[in-house]
Design a protein around this motif. Structure first.
Motif, mmCIF file in Angstrom:
data_model
loop_
_atom_site.group_PDB
_atom_site.id
_atom_site.type_symbol
_atom_site.label_atom_id
_atom_site.label_comp_id
_atom_site.label_asym_id
_atom_site.label_seq_id
_atom_site.Cartn_x
_atom_site.Cartn_y
_atom_site.Cartn_z
ATOM 1 N N LYS A 234 -3.243 -5.763 57.449
ATOM 2 C CA LYS A 234 -2.785 -7.218 57.152
ATOM 3 C C LYS A 234 -1.661 -7.651 56.456
ATOM 4 C CE LYS A 234 -5.164 -11.485 56.330
ATOM 5 N NZ LYS A 234 -4.326 -12.384 55.236
ATOM 6 N N ALA A 235 -1.361 -6.683 55.332
ATOM 7 C CA ALA A 235 -0.276 -6.642 54.632
ATOM 8 C C ALA A 235 1.036 -6.469 55.393
ATOM 9 C CB ALA A 235 -0.387 -5.814 53.179
ATOM 10 N N ALA A 236 0.869 -5.602 56.078
ATOM 11 C CA ALA A 236 2.139 -5.220 57.106
ATOM 12 C C ALA A 236 2.340 -6.349 58.002
ATOM 13 C CB ALA A 236 2.011 -3.846 57.697
ATOM 14 N N VAL A 237 1.441 -6.954 58.670
ATOM 15 C CA VAL A 237 1.511 -8.099 59.500
ATOM 16 C C VAL A 237 2.337 -9.194 58.873
ATOM 17 C CG1 VAL A 237 0.731 -9.788 61.240
ATOM 18 C CG2 VAL A 237 0.023 -7.010 61.100
ATOM 19 N N SER B 132 -2.407 -10.809 67.630
ATOM 20 C CA SER B 132 -2.241 -12.138 68.350
ATOM 21 C C SER B 132 -1.466 -13.210 67.604
ATOM 22 C CB SER B 132 -3.523 -12.526 69.052
ATOM 23 O OG SER B 132 -3.595 -13.744 69.894
ATOM 24 N N LEU B 133 -0.623 -13.740 68.312
ATOM 25 C CA LEU B 133 -0.020 -14.882 67.326
ATOM 26 C C LEU B 133 0.191 -16.075 68.349
ATOM 27 C CD1 LEU B 133 3.064 -13.108 65.914
ATOM 28 C CD2 LEU B 133 1.182 -13.526 64.968
ATOM 29 N N GLY B 134 -0.900 -16.994 68.185
ATOM 30 C CA GLY B 134 -1.150 -18.107 69.352
ATOM 31 C C GLY B 134 -1.307 -17.327 70.742
ATOM 32 N N HIS C 165 -8.247 -13.698 60.537
ATOM 33 C CA HIS C 165 -7.582 -14.834 61.187
ATOM 34 C C HIS C 165 -6.979 -15.578 59.980
ATOM 35 C CE1 HIS C 165 -9.631 -14.887 65.157
ATOM 36 N NE2 HIS C 165 -10.800 -14.263 64.398
ATOM 37 N N TRP C 166 -5.832 -16.241 60.271
ATOM 38 C CA TRP C 166 -5.181 -16.975 59.285
ATOM 39 C C TRP C 166 -4.041 -17.647 60.006
ATOM 40 C CZ3 TRP C 166 -4.078 -11.804 59.822
ATOM 41 C CH2 TRP C 166 -2.920 -11.174 59.863
ATOM 42 N N HIS D 156 -4.126 -13.504 64.356
ATOM 43 C CA HIS D 156 -5.268 -12.749 64.631
ATOM 44 C C HIS D 156 -4.958 -11.259 64.607
ATOM 45 C CE1 HIS D 156 -9.251 -11.926 67.331
ATOM 46 N NE2 HIS D 156 -9.319 -11.647 66.083
ATOM 47 N N LEU D 157 -5.881 -10.475 63.957
ATOM 48 C CA LEU D 157 -5.396 -9.097 63.445
ATOM 49 C C LEU D 157 -6.988 -8.576 63.746
ATOM 50 C CD1 LEU D 157 -3.927 -6.572 62.839
ATOM 51 C CD2 LEU D 157 -4.512 -7.134 60.461
#
Length: 329
Positions: A46-49, A190-192, A24-25, A33-34
């Motif tokens: 996470k680096a790609a996102v 997930s973005l919001g 989460h960040w 959320h990944l």
């Protein structure tokens, strides 16, 4: 007595119990959320996102002075050459305007600014004295000129583009695809609350909790919730309960009805839509909130499963969305 667990706690426990890994960040003014099916590949995913979200922010943010979109909005009506990513985001926004008959219109930015949403939402004063509320005619997406081949964009002077109804969905789709490629496993982004999945899903699919708000810190069971399963595509939720503020006692929110140039006053406060992409789901959920009473029929016509919550809290499911009593909550 222990405090009631939040949705974030619930997601963490589920990931641990099923051999998944998550992170989460904060990004794009919301929570990111990944989840990955291979814990050892979380860092790569996470680096790609993060790379995708950074590039989207630089291209399409309305709140960064150094973003391409801000430069375009300040262009004074002159043709502006844009990057491939902003050209893609603009094409997605204009296509959404076409198929929603203008219910989702990227030219509502000036209206949002007039009503006080002129900076990243965490900096918008939640309550302030009455201010002159200028209700202006929305420029209209038809007046945005985009040459896809040359990546030239021209908008009328004074127009403020806002890509909020489509760019976050596009970001989720791009991030999920690139993360799955980088990690070589199944991913959920997930973005919001705007969700895209890619790669091989877990055997039982991706369980997703849909509620009246996408806030991950809300206690589990504090509002009407439903869990559905995604195996591909995306899901998005639009709600007038999110991004609200007050001016002189008047309640305002971020979903502008382009037909009247002010916050929507339709009969549905929250709409969740499942579609082949998060981009489509995002545009459809926004359009449905603005459309109001005709939204269930419109969603069914387009074959888009959806869950709609009225301003009084009643839940309606259309186009194959599972009824709540048939799904665990």
């Amino acid at each position: 007595m222990t405090e009631q667990s939040t949705r974030r706690d619930q997601h963490r426990r589920y990931a641990e119990d099923h051999g998944l890994a998550e992170a989460h960040w904060r990004a794009l003014g919301t929570g990111a959320h990944l989840v990955v099916t291979e814990p050892a590949r979380l860092a790569a995913a996470k680096a790609a996102v993060e790379d995708v979200l950074h590039r989207i922010d630089l291209a399409a943010s309305r709140f960064r002075d150094d973003s391409e979109l801000v430069a375009l909005n300040r262009g004074g009506g002159r043709p502006v050459e844009v990057s491939p990513l902003l050209a893609q985001a603009l094409r997605v926004a204009l296509d959404a305007a076409v198929w929603t008959d203008g219910l989702v219109d990227p030219t509502v930015g000036a209206a949002l600014e007039d009503f006080g949403y002129d900076r990243t939402f965490t900096l918008v004063a939640p309550d302030a004295p009455q201010m002159p509320l200028r209700v202006r005619e929305v420029t209209g997406w038809q007046r945005v000129e985009l040459d896809d081949e040359k990546r030239l964009v021209q908008i009328p002077a004074g127009t403020v583009l806002d890509l909020g109804a489509t760019a976050k969905g596009l970001a989720a789709d791009l991030a999920a695809d690139l993360a799955a490629e980088a990690a070589g496993c199944g991913v959920l982004v997930s973005l919001g609350g705007d969700i895209a999945v890619a790669g091989d899903a877990p055997p039982e699919g991706w369980p997703v909790t849909v509620a009246d708000t996408a806030d991950q810190e809300v206690a589990v069971g504090a509002e009407q919730e439903q869990t559905i399963v995604l195996r591909d595509g995306g899901l998005a939720t639009s709600s007038i309960r999110a991004r609200r503020w007050r001016r002189g006692g008047s309640e305002l929110h971020h979903l502008i009805d382009p037909r009247v140039g002010r916050p929507s006053e339709g009969m549905f406060r929250t709409v969740s839509v499942a579609a082949s992409t998060c981009t489509t789901a995002n545009a459809a959920s926004t359009a449905a909130v603005i459309l109001g009473a005709e939204a269930p029929g419109w969603l069914a016509q387009h074959g888009l499963p959806a869950r709609l919550i009225t301003v009084d809290g009643d839940v309606r499911c259309v186009a194959g969305w599972p009824e709540p009593e048939r799904v665990s909550s």
